[in-house]
Design a protein around this motif. Sequence first.
Motif, PDB file in Angstrom:
ATOM      1  N   SER A   2       0.833  -1.205   0.000  1.00  0.00           N
ATOM      2  CA  SER A   2       0.000   0.000   0.000  1.00  0.00           C
ATOM      3  C   SER A   2       0.863   1.248   0.000  1.00  0.00           C
ATOM      4  CB  SER A   2      -0.929   0.014   1.210  1.00  0.00           C
ATOM      5  OG  SER A   2      -1.850  -1.037   1.144  1.00  0.00           O
ATOM      6  N   ALA A   3       1.982   1.202   0.704  1.00  0.00           N
ATOM      7  CA  ALA A   3       2.904   2.343   0.700  1.00  0.00           C
ATOM      8  C   ALA A   3       3.483   2.557  -0.696  1.00  0.00           C
ATOM      9  CB  ALA A   3       4.017   2.120   1.718  1.00  0.00           C
ATOM     10  N   VAL A   4       3.817   1.459  -1.379  1.00  0.00           N
ATOM     11  CA  VAL A   4       4.289   1.577  -2.762  1.00  0.00           C
ATOM     12  C   VAL A   4       3.183   2.154  -3.638  1.00  0.00           C
ATOM     13  CG1 VAL A   4       5.036   0.254  -4.788  1.00  0.00           C
ATOM     14  CG2 VAL A   4       6.002  -0.243  -2.547  1.00  0.00           C
ATOM     15  N   GLY A   5       1.960   1.675  -3.458  1.00  0.00           N
ATOM     16  CA  GLY A   5       0.826   2.202  -4.214  1.00  0.00           C
ATOM     17  C   GLY A   5       0.555   3.659  -3.923  1.00  0.00           C
ATOM     18  N   LEU A   6       0.835   4.077  -2.701  1.00  0.00           N
ATOM     19  CA  LEU A   6       0.660   5.483  -2.338  1.00  0.00           C
ATOM     20  C   LEU A   6       1.617   6.368  -3.124  1.00  0.00           C
ATOM     21  CD1 LEU A   6      -0.820   7.353  -0.268  1.00  0.00           C
ATOM     22  CD2 LEU A   6       1.192   7.093   1.160  1.00  0.00           C
ATOM     23  N   PHE A   7       2.872   5.935  -3.227  1.00  0.00           N
ATOM     24  CA  PHE A   7       3.857   6.732  -3.951  1.00  0.00           C
ATOM     25  C   PHE A   7       3.736   6.605  -5.457  1.00  0.00           C
ATOM     26  CE2 PHE A   7       6.056   6.319   0.180  1.00  0.00           C
ATOM     27  CZ  PHE A   7       6.108   7.675   0.482  1.00  0.00           C
ATOM     28  N   VAL A   8       3.273   5.455  -5.938  1.00  0.00           N
ATOM     29  CA  VAL A   8       3.147   5.249  -7.376  1.00  0.00           C
ATOM     30  C   VAL A   8       1.830   5.802  -7.897  1.00  0.00           C
ATOM     31  CG1 VAL A   8       2.875   3.457  -9.156  1.00  0.00           C
ATOM     32  CG2 VAL A   8       4.657   3.247  -7.439  1.00  0.00           C
ATOM     33  N   GLY A   9       0.750   5.584  -7.166  1.00  0.00           N
ATOM     34  CA  GLY A   9      -0.564   5.941  -7.683  1.00  0.00           C
ATOM     35  C   GLY A   9      -1.194   7.175  -7.102  1.00  0.00           C
ATOM     36  N   TYR A  10      -1.211   7.262  -5.797  1.00  0.00           N
ATOM     37  CA  TYR A  10      -1.972   8.345  -5.179  1.00  0.00           C
ATOM     38  C   TYR A  10      -1.313   9.700  -5.392  1.00  0.00           C
ATOM     39  CZ  TYR A  10      -4.384  11.189  -1.747  1.00  0.00           C
ATOM     40  OH  TYR A  10      -5.091  12.179  -1.148  1.00  0.00           O
ATOM     41  N   LEU A  11      -0.040   9.794  -5.107  1.00  0.00           N
ATOM     42  CA  LEU A  11       0.620  11.092  -5.215  1.00  0.00           C
ATOM     43  C   LEU A  11       0.697  11.588  -6.659  1.00  0.00           C
ATOM     44  CD1 LEU A  11       3.370  10.714  -2.487  1.00  0.00           C
ATOM     45  CD2 LEU A  11       1.195  11.899  -2.324  1.00  0.00           C
ATOM     46  N   PRO A  12       1.178  10.788  -7.625  1.00  0.00           N
ATOM     47  CA  PRO A  12       1.218  11.319  -9.001  1.00  0.00           C
ATOM     48  C   PRO A  12      -0.164  11.501  -9.626  1.00  0.00           C
ATOM     49  CG  PRO A  12       2.697   9.453  -8.789  1.00  0.00           C
ATOM     50  CD  PRO A  12       1.898   9.526  -7.540  1.00  0.00           C
ATOM     51  N   ILE A  13      -1.001  10.488  -9.534  1.00  0.00           N
ATOM     52  CA  ILE A  13      -2.309  10.563 -10.190  1.00  0.00           C
ATOM     53  C   ILE A  13      -3.212  11.552  -9.468  1.00  0.00           C
ATOM     54  CG2 ILE A  13      -4.396   9.255 -10.756  1.00  0.00           C
ATOM     55  CD1 ILE A  13      -2.586   6.858 -11.254  1.00  0.00           C
ATOM     56  N   GLY A  14      -3.215  11.485  -8.151  1.00  0.00           N
ATOM     57  CA  GLY A  14      -4.071  12.389  -7.387  1.00  0.00           C
ATOM     58  C   GLY A  14      -3.684  13.841  -7.545  1.00  0.00           C
ATOM     59  N   MET A  15      -2.404  14.114  -7.648  1.00  0.00           N
ATOM     60  CA  MET A  15      -1.949  15.491  -7.779  1.00  0.00           C
ATOM     61  C   MET A  15      -2.074  16.003  -9.214  1.00  0.00           C
ATOM     62  SD  MET A  15      -1.181  16.377  -4.843  1.00  0.00           S
ATOM     63  CE  MET A  15      -0.910  15.607  -3.272  1.00  0.00           C
ATOM     64  N   ILE A  16      -1.747  15.163 -10.190  1.00  0.00           N
ATOM     65  CA  ILE A  16      -1.778  15.615 -11.587  1.00  0.00           C
ATOM     66  C   ILE A  16      -3.211  15.737 -12.083  1.00  0.00           C
ATOM     67  CG2 ILE A  16      -1.167  14.974 -13.949  1.00  0.00           C
ATOM     68  CD1 ILE A  16       1.380  13.721 -12.785  1.00  0.00           C
TER      69      ILE A  16
END
Length: 121
Positions: free
Chosen positions: A34-48
């Motif tokens: 989940s931590a990997v998913g947070l850095f791979v998915g949430y931060l880039p996709i959520g921010m962009i």
Amino acid sequence: MARYAYTIPRNTKGEGRILLIFTKKSFLWTIASSAVGLFVGYLPIGMILQHPFIGIAVTLVFGLIGFLIATLKVPNSTNFEIFRKTGGENIDEILMRAIKFKKQGKKIYLYHYNKGGDDNE
């Protein structure tokens, strides 16, 4: 009058579980993935894209993948060679062996020990 103590057998299989479905190993794999998913998915996709729900969904999918890696075993099957060799083993143990193999530079070390004591063979 003599007294005897008898132990009563009981099922202790589920006592080491966290939140009913997680063992310690599966909980750690879920948190790490989940931590990997947070850095791979949430931060880039959520921010962009400005859609945090998509990032949360990606994080949950990564967490689910980590949970499945920790809990599932490779099925026993004779159809494919990889299933014949690894059937019944945990997926996380197979992944750790593969990582260790890659780390060694894809080399297998074979040692031959002579039990007879003759060094000429």
